[in-house]
Design a protein around this motif. Structure first.
Motif, PDB file in Angstrom:
ATOM      1  N   GLY A 227       0.817  -1.209   0.000  1.00 19.21           N
ATOM      2  CA  GLY A 227       0.000   0.000   0.000  1.00 19.21           C
ATOM      3  C   GLY A 227       0.849   1.257   0.000  1.00 19.21           C
ATOM      4  O   GLY A 227       0.541   2.234  -0.695  1.00 19.21           O
ATOM      5  N   LEU A 228       1.925   1.232   0.783  1.00 17.89           N
ATOM      6  CA  LEU A 228       2.820   2.395   0.831  1.00 17.89           C
ATOM      7  C   LEU A 228       3.482   2.616  -0.520  1.00 17.89           C
ATOM      8  O   LEU A 228       3.581   3.757  -0.994  1.00 17.89           O
ATOM      9  CB  LEU A 228       3.883   2.186   1.909  1.00 17.89           C
ATOM     10  N   ASP A 229       3.940   1.547  -1.142  1.00 21.57           N
ATOM     11  CA  ASP A 229       4.545   1.663  -2.474  1.00 21.57           C
ATOM     12  C   ASP A 229       3.563   2.283  -3.463  1.00 21.57           C
ATOM     13  O   ASP A 229       3.937   3.103  -4.312  1.00 21.57           O
ATOM     14  CB  ASP A 229       4.980   0.283  -2.981  1.00 21.57           C
ATOM     15  N   GLN A 230       2.292   1.898  -3.316  1.00 15.72           N
ATOM     16  CA  GLN A 230       1.251   2.439  -4.199  1.00 15.72           C
ATOM     17  C   GLN A 230       1.107   3.948  -4.007  1.00 15.72           C
ATOM     18  O   GLN A 230       1.008   4.703  -4.981  1.00 15.72           O
ATOM     19  CB  GLN A 230      -0.076   1.737  -3.897  1.00 15.72           C
ATOM     20  N   LEU A 231       1.109   4.388  -2.750  1.00 13.52           N
ATOM     21  CA  LEU A 231       0.992   5.826  -2.486  1.00 13.52           C
ATOM     22  C   LEU A 231       2.173   6.600  -3.067  1.00 13.52           C
ATOM     23  O   LEU A 231       2.000   7.658  -3.665  1.00 13.52           O
ATOM     24  CB  LEU A 231       0.919   6.078  -0.970  1.00 13.52           C
ATOM     25  N   ILE A 232       3.372   6.063  -2.841  1.00 10.46           N
ATOM     26  CA  ILE A 232       4.571   6.742  -3.325  1.00 10.46           C
ATOM     27  C   ILE A 232       4.551   6.851  -4.849  1.00 10.46           C
ATOM     28  O   ILE A 232       4.922   7.889  -5.417  1.00 10.46           O
ATOM     29  CB  ILE A 232       5.844   6.005  -2.856  1.00 10.46           C
ATOM     30  N   ARG A 233       4.107   5.773  -5.508  1.00  9.16           N
ATOM     31  CA  ARG A 233       4.025   5.819  -6.987  1.00  9.16           C
ATOM     32  C   ARG A 233       3.033   6.877  -7.454  1.00  9.16           C
ATOM     33  O   ARG A 233       3.214   7.496  -8.510  1.00  9.16           O
ATOM     34  CB  ARG A 233       3.617   4.439  -7.537  1.00  9.16           C
ATOM     35  N   MET A 234       2.002   7.088  -6.650  1.00  9.10           N
ATOM     36  CA  MET A 234       0.989   8.093  -6.998  1.00  9.10           C
ATOM     37  C   MET A 234       1.400   9.497  -6.533  1.00  9.10           C
ATOM     38  O   MET A 234       0.650  10.453  -6.673  1.00  9.10           O
ATOM     39  CB  MET A 234      -0.354   7.711  -6.359  1.00  9.10           C
ATOM     40  N   ARG A 235       2.610   9.595  -5.952  1.00  9.56           N
ATOM     41  CA  ARG A 235       3.154  10.864  -5.466  1.00  9.56           C
ATOM     42  C   ARG A 235       2.270  11.485  -4.393  1.00  9.56           C
ATOM     43  O   ARG A 235       2.082  12.703  -4.340  1.00  9.56           O
ATOM     44  CB  ARG A 235       3.376  11.831  -6.627  1.00  9.56           C
ATOM     45  N   LYS A 236       1.747  10.619  -3.524  1.00  8.87           N
ATOM     46  CA  LYS A 236       0.984  11.086  -2.372  1.00  8.87           C
ATOM     47  C   LYS A 236       1.863  10.895  -1.148  1.00  8.87           C
ATOM     48  O   LYS A 236       2.212   9.778  -0.787  1.00  8.87           O
ATOM     49  CB  LYS A 236      -0.323  10.310  -2.237  1.00  8.87           C
ATOM     50  N   TYR A 237       2.202  11.989  -0.495  1.00  8.82           N
ATOM     51  CA  TYR A 237       3.179  11.946   0.587  1.00  8.82           C
ATOM     52  C   TYR A 237       2.595  12.323   1.948  1.00  8.82           C
ATOM     53  O   TYR A 237       3.338  12.659   2.868  1.00  8.82           O
ATOM     54  CB  TYR A 237       4.348  12.881   0.244  1.00  8.82           C
ATOM     55  N   THR A 238       1.272  12.266   2.071  1.00  6.88           N
ATOM     56  CA  THR A 238       0.621  12.520   3.347  1.00  6.88           C
ATOM     57  C   THR A 238       0.232  11.188   3.972  1.00  6.88           C
ATOM     58  O   THR A 238      -0.326  10.319   3.290  1.00  6.88           O
ATOM     59  CB  THR A 238      -0.643  13.388   3.171  1.00  6.88           C
ATOM     60  N   CYS A 239       0.526  11.017   5.254  1.00  7.70           N
ATOM     61  CA  CYS A 239       0.157   9.781   5.941  1.00  7.70           C
ATOM     62  C   CYS A 239      -1.342   9.557   5.779  1.00  7.70           C
ATOM     63  O   CYS A 239      -2.139  10.468   6.025  1.00  7.70           O
ATOM     64  CB  CYS A 239       0.535   9.867   7.421  1.00  7.70           C
ATOM     65  N   PRO A 240      -1.761   8.349   5.366  1.00  7.69           N
ATOM     66  CA  PRO A 240      -3.172   8.081   5.085  1.00  7.69           C
ATOM     67  C   PRO A 240      -4.055   7.940   6.325  1.00  7.69           C
ATOM     68  O   PRO A 240      -5.274   7.847   6.204  1.00  7.69           O
ATOM     69  CB  PRO A 240      -3.124   6.762   4.309  1.00  7.69           C
ATOM     70  N   VAL A 241      -3.455   7.934   7.518  1.00  4.33           N
ATOM     71  CA  VAL A 241      -4.245   7.808   8.746  1.00  4.33           C
ATOM     72  C   VAL A 241      -4.902   9.158   9.051  1.00  4.33           C
ATOM     73  O   VAL A 241      -4.210  10.182   9.157  1.00  4.33           O
ATOM     74  CB  VAL A 241      -3.371   7.366   9.931  1.00  4.33           C
ATOM     75  N   PRO A 242      -6.212   9.202   9.177  1.00  2.00           N
ATOM     76  CA  PRO A 242      -6.922  10.473   9.421  1.00  2.00           C
ATOM     77  C   PRO A 242      -6.372  11.211  10.646  1.00  2.00           C
ATOM     78  O   PRO A 242      -6.154  10.608  11.696  1.00  2.00           O
ATOM     79  CB  PRO A 242      -8.372  10.022   9.649  1.00  2.00           C
ATOM     80  N   GLY A 243      -6.155  12.501  10.474  1.00  2.00           N
ATOM     81  CA  GLY A 243      -5.684  13.334  11.571  1.00  2.00           C
ATOM     82  C   GLY A 243      -4.176  13.393  11.721  1.00  2.00           C
ATOM     83  O   GLY A 243      -3.664  14.204  12.500  1.00  2.00           O
ATOM     84  N   CYS A 244      -3.444  12.565  10.971  1.00  2.00           N
ATOM     85  CA  CYS A 244      -1.980  12.563  11.086  1.00  2.00           C
ATOM     86  C   CYS A 244      -1.407  13.798  10.385  1.00  2.00           C
ATOM     87  O   CYS A 244      -1.800  14.133   9.267  1.00  2.00           O
ATOM     88  CB  CYS A 244      -1.382  11.297  10.486  1.00  2.00           C
ATOM     89  N   ALA A 245      -0.460  14.449  11.048  1.00  2.00           N
ATOM     90  CA  ALA A 245       0.134  15.674  10.500  1.00  2.00           C
ATOM     91  C   ALA A 245       1.369  15.402   9.643  1.00  2.00           C
ATOM     92  O   ALA A 245       1.983  16.338   9.127  1.00  2.00           O
ATOM     93  CB  ALA A 245       0.505  16.617  11.641  1.00  2.00           C
ATOM     94  N   ASN A 246       1.729  14.124   9.481  1.00  2.00           N
ATOM     95  CA  ASN A 246       2.917  13.781   8.690  1.00  2.00           C
ATOM     96  C   ASN A 246       2.606  13.962   7.204  1.00  2.00           C
ATOM     97  O   ASN A 246       1.866  13.174   6.617  1.00  2.00           O
ATOM     98  CB  ASN A 246       3.330  12.338   8.980  1.00  2.00           C
ATOM     99  N   ARG A 247       3.217  14.970   6.606  1.00  2.00           N
ATOM    100  CA  ARG A 247       2.969  15.263   5.186  1.00  2.00           C
ATOM    101  C   ARG A 247       4.231  15.083   4.345  1.00  2.00           C
ATOM    102  O   ARG A 247       4.337  15.638   3.255  1.00  2.00           O
ATOM    103  CB  ARG A 247       2.430  16.693   5.035  1.00  2.00           C
ATOM    104  N   SER A 248       5.169  14.309   4.902  1.00  2.00           N
ATOM    105  CA  SER A 248       6.403  14.054   4.147  1.00  2.00           C
ATOM    106  C   SER A 248       6.691  12.562   4.085  1.00  2.00           C
ATOM    107  O   SER A 248       7.815  12.118   4.274  1.00  2.00           O
ATOM    108  CB  SER A 248       7.578  14.795   4.806  1.00  2.00           C
ATOM    109  N   LEU A 249       5.641  11.788   3.864  1.00  2.00           N
ATOM    110  CA  LEU A 249       5.736  10.332   3.852  1.00  2.00           C
ATOM    111  C   LEU A 249       6.769   9.852   2.844  1.00  2.00           C
ATOM    112  O   LEU A 249       6.810  10.315   1.711  1.00  2.00           O
ATOM    113  CB  LEU A 249       4.365   9.738   3.511  1.00  2.00           C
ATOM    114  N   SER A 250       7.645   8.933   3.291  1.00  2.00           N
ATOM    115  CA  SER A 250       8.665   8.394   2.389  1.00  2.00           C
ATOM    116  C   SER A 250       9.065   6.999   2.855  1.00  2.00           C
ATOM    117  O   SER A 250       8.817   6.618   4.014  1.00  2.00           O
ATOM    118  CB  SER A 250       9.905   9.297   2.370  1.00  2.00           C
ATOM    119  N   LEU A 251       9.683   6.241   1.965  1.00  2.00           N
ATOM    120  CA  LEU A 251      10.139   4.893   2.301  1.00  2.00           C
ATOM    121  C   LEU A 251      11.225   4.927   3.371  1.00  2.00           C
ATOM    122  O   LEU A 251      11.380   3.979   4.148  1.00  2.00           O
ATOM    123  CB  LEU A 251      10.658   4.186   1.048  1.00  2.00           C
ATOM    124  N   ALA A 252      11.975   6.029   3.420  1.00  2.00           N
ATOM    125  CA  ALA A 252      13.063   6.137   4.388  1.00  2.00           C
ATOM    126  C   ALA A 252      12.544   6.235   5.818  1.00  2.00           C
ATOM    127  O   ALA A 252      13.284   5.988   6.765  1.00  2.00           O
ATOM    128  CB  ALA A 252      13.921   7.360   4.066  1.00  2.00           C
TER     129      ALA A 252
END
Length: 290
Positions: A227-252
């Motif tokens: 699922g994470l790989d799918q988000l990264i491929r779609m260039r979506k970098y916000t954590c998919p959990v509602p309310g999470c402030a992490n907007r720099s999601l990355s594999l690292a």
């Protein structure tokens, strides 16, 4: 004049690189401890006092309780050892960071001397000795500090005791400050929920049970790697959990979550066992009717 070992800028640069590698390696070491902890918790859940296996052992061997008590003690000792390992890794990393800062200062001073035309050669500091001293200093500061819990009160130890079905008293947060009328609240007991919440075992991206769960070190949320790989491929970098402030999601940001993988395995095993019991009950009812 002959130069001492690591006395030139290149040697200090090598020391700096060694510090960086040691810090990077610490995450791998922590992950190994977490895997060991997760496997121990899995074993604890299987052989805890009210488990089917424990009951079978008691029914077939008079010395089963002695064997199980020894196993429980070893598992709790394992968890306390894991807590110590985590503390040791953290102390070492912080000590290396201190020495890394010293190396930076040494390199900066060397650069200034070169610019000024200085030719004085000095023996390089013994960085190995510096790290050893820094580790001792950090360990002493942390060991005596109010923020570091004893090994038996560490989250890993609590997790193991809960997996064994023990009632774990909530830590008294005000005890060291003399207590008060609200101390009764601290006597509340936390009992492990025997059935994992099915929603926590599913990826927030795919909606499916975790197969290869990874945990985000920034926000602590868990996703399936697919699922994470799918988000990264779609260039979506916000954590998919509602309310999470992490907007720099990355594999690292993520690391393998061995514990979640075992939770899913445990849930599915329980689910299958429950289905099997239901089938057996239905077969028994059919026999009675006949």
């Amino acid at each position: 004049m002959a130069r001492g070992r690591n006395s030139h800028p290149g040697g200090r640069g090598g020391a700096l690189l060694a510090c960086e590698r040691a810090i990077d390696k610490s995450e791998e070491q922590k992950q190994s401890v977490k895997k060991l902890q997760a496997r121990g918790v899995m074993i604890a859940d299987v052989i805890k006092p009210n488990s089917d296996i424990a009951e079978v052992l008691r029914a077939s061997d008079d010395r089963a309780d002695e064997f199980l008590s020894a196993a429980y003690a070893r598992l709790k000792a394992l968890a306390e050892g894991n807590a110590k390992r985590i503390y040791d890794i953290e102390d070492f990393v912080d000590a290396v960071k201190v020495v890394r800062a010293e190396v930076h200062e040494t390199l900066a001073a060397a650069g200034q001397n070169n610019e000024a035309g200085a030719t004085t050669m000095t023996e390089a500091p013994d960085y190995e000795h510096s790290i050893h001293n820094a580790v001792e200093r950090v360990h002493q500061e942390r060991a005596n500090g109010p923020s570091r819990l004893p090994h038996e009160d560490h989250a890993m130890s609590i997790e193991m005791r809960e997996a064994l079905g023990e009632k774990v008293p909530k830590k008294r947060s005000r005890a060291s400050r003399g207590g008060g009328a609200d101390d009764d609240e601290d006597d509340l007991e936390i009992v492990q929920n025997r059935v994992d919440d099915v929603h926590t075992l599913k990826c927030p991206i795919t909606g499916m049970f975790f197969e290869n769960p990874v945990k985000n070190k920034m926000c602590n949320h868990v996703y399936d790697r697919a699922g994470l790989d799918q988000l990264i491929r779609m260039r979506k970098y916000t954590c998919p959990v509602p309310g999470c402030a992490n907007r720099s999601l990355s594999l690292a940001q993520v690391e393998e979550d061995e514990q979640m993988k075992l939770k899913v395995k445990r849930f599915k095993a329980r689910e299958e066992a429950e289905k099997k019991r239901q089938r057996e009950l239905e077969e028994d009812d059919d026999e009675v009717l006949e």
